[in-house]
Enzyme design. Structure first.
Site, PDB file in Angstrom:
ATOM      1  N   GLY A   1       5.629  28.111  49.905  1.00  0.00           N
ATOM      2  CA  GLY A   1       4.253  27.921  49.457  1.00  0.00           C
ATOM      3  C   GLY A   1       4.103  26.736  48.519  1.00  0.00           C
TER       4      GLY A   1
ATOM      5  N   HIS B   1       5.496  19.561  53.422  1.00  0.00           N
ATOM      6  CA  HIS B   1       5.370  20.759  54.250  1.00  0.00           C
ATOM      7  C   HIS B   1       4.421  20.501  55.431  1.00  0.00           C
ATOM      8  CE1 HIS B   1       5.980  22.579  50.110  1.00  0.00           C
ATOM      9  NE2 HIS B   1       6.961  23.144  50.774  1.00  0.00           N
TER      10      HIS B   1
ATOM     11  N   LYS C   1      14.540  16.298  53.475  1.00  0.00           N
ATOM     12  CA  LYS C   1      14.614  16.309  52.015  1.00  0.00           C
ATOM     13  C   LYS C   1      15.729  17.235  51.523  1.00  0.00           C
ATOM     14  CE  LYS C   1      13.027  16.458  47.637  1.00  0.00           C
ATOM     15  NZ  LYS C   1      12.988  17.823  47.258  1.00  0.00           N
ATOM     16  N   ASP C   2      15.853  18.408  52.191  1.00  0.00           N
ATOM     17  CA  ASP C   2      16.909  19.363  51.827  1.00  0.00           C
ATOM     18  C   ASP C   2      18.039  19.233  52.849  1.00  0.00           C
ATOM     19  OD1 ASP C   2      15.635  20.933  49.516  1.00  0.00           O
ATOM     20  OD2 ASP C   2      14.068  20.902  51.024  1.00  0.00           O
TER      21      ASP C   2
ATOM     22  N   ARG D   1       8.280  20.407  42.532  1.00  0.00           N
ATOM     23  CA  ARG D   1       8.738  20.177  41.148  1.00  0.00           C
ATOM     24  C   ARG D   1       8.120  18.932  40.514  1.00  0.00           C
ATOM     25  NH1 ARG D   1      14.962  21.821  40.482  1.00  0.00           N
ATOM     26  NH2 ARG D   1      14.871  23.709  41.699  1.00  0.00           N
TER      27      ARG D   1
HETATM   28  P1  AMP Z   1      10.174  24.769  50.326  1.00  0.00           P
HETATM   29  O1  AMP Z   1       8.808  25.342  50.295  1.00  0.00           O
HETATM   30  O2  AMP Z   1      10.507  23.918  49.141  1.00  0.00           O
HETATM   31  O3  AMP Z   1      11.235  25.795  50.658  1.00  0.00           O
HETATM   32  O4  AMP Z   1      10.178  23.753  51.554  1.00  0.00           O
HETATM   33  C1  AMP Z   1       9.829  24.175  52.853  1.00  0.00           C
HETATM   34  C2  AMP Z   1      10.235  23.142  53.847  1.00  0.00           C
HETATM   35  O5  AMP Z   1       9.575  21.903  53.564  1.00  0.00           O
HETATM   36  C3  AMP Z   1      11.752  22.852  53.807  1.00  0.00           C
HETATM   37  O6  AMP Z   1      12.235  22.723  55.134  1.00  0.00           O
HETATM   38  C4  AMP Z   1      11.815  21.553  53.053  1.00  0.00           C
HETATM   39  O7  AMP Z   1      12.949  20.785  53.401  1.00  0.00           O
HETATM   40  C5  AMP Z   1      10.543  20.878  53.528  1.00  0.00           C
HETATM   41  N1  AMP Z   1      10.154  19.818  52.597  1.00  0.00           N
HETATM   42  C6  AMP Z   1      10.057  19.892  51.236  1.00  0.00           C
HETATM   43  N2  AMP Z   1       9.729  18.699  50.708  1.00  0.00           N
HETATM   44  C7  AMP Z   1       9.646  17.831  51.750  1.00  0.00           C
HETATM   45  C8  AMP Z   1       9.356  16.439  51.869  1.00  0.00           C
HETATM   46  N3  AMP Z   1       9.093  15.681  50.804  1.00  0.00           N
HETATM   47  N4  AMP Z   1       9.365  15.890  53.106  1.00  0.00           N
HETATM   48  C9  AMP Z   1       9.633  16.633  54.201  1.00  0.00           C
HETATM   49  N5  AMP Z   1       9.915  17.956  54.169  1.00  0.00           N
HETATM   50  C10 AMP Z   1       9.917  18.545  52.963  1.00  0.00           C
END
Ligand code: AMP
Length: 278
Positions: free
Chosen positions: A29, A35, A147-148, A185
């Site tokens: 979220g 995302h 990114k991850d 963040r």
């Molecule tokens: P999170 O909500 O942080 O768990 O992220 C959900 C998904 O969005 C994960 O697959 C992340 O790698 C992806 N994500 C987060 N930040 C970015 C970004 N800047 N560019 C592309 N994908 C992202």
């Protein structure tokens, strides 16, 4: 767009028409353009798209990080509705982890280094919740961000090892105009921290450019990254890494596919970023 906590409802909708292909975008979220680029791609490549919004307790090392994680459910749902998503799962921790829960997925070698070393137990939590999401949604494709990078390496290994019947699709890292990788963040950075936070992108760009121009010595490439980051008074290096992009094993003399990655704390906020040279 159907928003539900119920696993039965997810399954019913997913299998209403088995001829339709489904894409899944797992998230915690507080959605941003990173995302949404995954959601957009999932919408382009599948008949139907499901999204999960769940701040997964098992991947957090400490309670404070978990409770401080930003949330904006109504805003997130509006963004997903506008994008054309069909189904959103918003489980509570009790639904995701029923009473008596005791089953976890451990991907062994590729979780040992980098983020795995800095955040013990993190990837066990990620692999466990993503396995559950795969079982609940049974998507044809699942979308994750570059990114991850270690998360991608871990989940690709897991899908191969456990025979999940789906394709992992990796979306490019989305960045602000000045290069800072988008992240929930970033909102917590001070004004000075936000300016200096571009050092991750600048360091990765300089090192990957030097590699492209023929520099293969890891020591030299690490020095290039350190010099740029250390020039910022608010930036403190956790690690820089140049590793094989699949195994994440650190290299002395760099060969493709190489993953250049780093974790840097800027003004108290721990940021990660990476670039792959395939
Ligand atoms: P999170 O909500 O942080 O768990 O992220 C959900 C998904 O969005 C994960 O697959 C992340 O790698 C992806 N994500 C987060 N930040 C970015 C970004 N800047 N560019 C592309 N994908 C992202």
């Amino acid at each position: 767009m159907n928003v539900t906590q119920s696993i039965d409802e997810i399954r019913a909708q997913r299998w209403r028409d088995p001829s339709q292909s489904w894409g899944l975008v797992p998230t915690m979220g507080y959605l941003h353009d990173g995302h949404m680029s995954l959601v957009q791609r999932a919408c382009d490549e599948n008949d139907q798209v499901g999204v999960s919004i769940f701040v997964n307790p098992t991947q957090f090392g400490n309670e404070t990080d978990l409770t401080k994680y930003p949330r904006a459910l109504e805003r997130d749902l509006n963004m997903l509705r506008d994008a054309g998503v069909s189904l959103v799962w918003t489980p509570t921790p009790d639904i995701a982890y029923p009473a008596g829960y005791q089953t976890y997925v451990n991907v062994e070698d590729v979780t040992q280094m980098l983020e795995g070393a800095a955040r013990p137990g993190h990837f066990r939590g990620v692999a466990t919740i993503v396995s559950k999401l795969f079982n609940v949604f049974q998507p044809n494709r699942a979308y994750f961000g570059q990114k991850d990078a270690q998360q991608v390496a871990v989940l690709k290994r897991m899908v191969t090892d456990l025979n999940f019947n789906l394709e992992i699709v990796v979306g490019q890292t989305q960045r602000a105009a000045d290069g800072l990788a988008m992240s929930s963040r970033n909102a917590r950075l001070s004004a000075a921290g936000r300016k200096q936070a571009t050092c991750l992108y600048r360091a990765l760009t300089a090192a990957t450019n030097a590699f492209k121009q023929g520099e293969v010595k890891a020591q030299t490439l690490h020095a290039i990254m350190h010099e740029i980051i250390n020039a910022e008074p608010l930036a403190e290096i956790d690690y820089t890494s140049i590793a094989n992009a699949d195994t994440l094993i650190e290299q002395k003399f760099i060969e493709k596919p190489a993953l250049f990655s780093m974790a840097v704390t800027v003004a108290g906020i721990r940021l990660i970023d990476n670039m792959v040279i395939a």
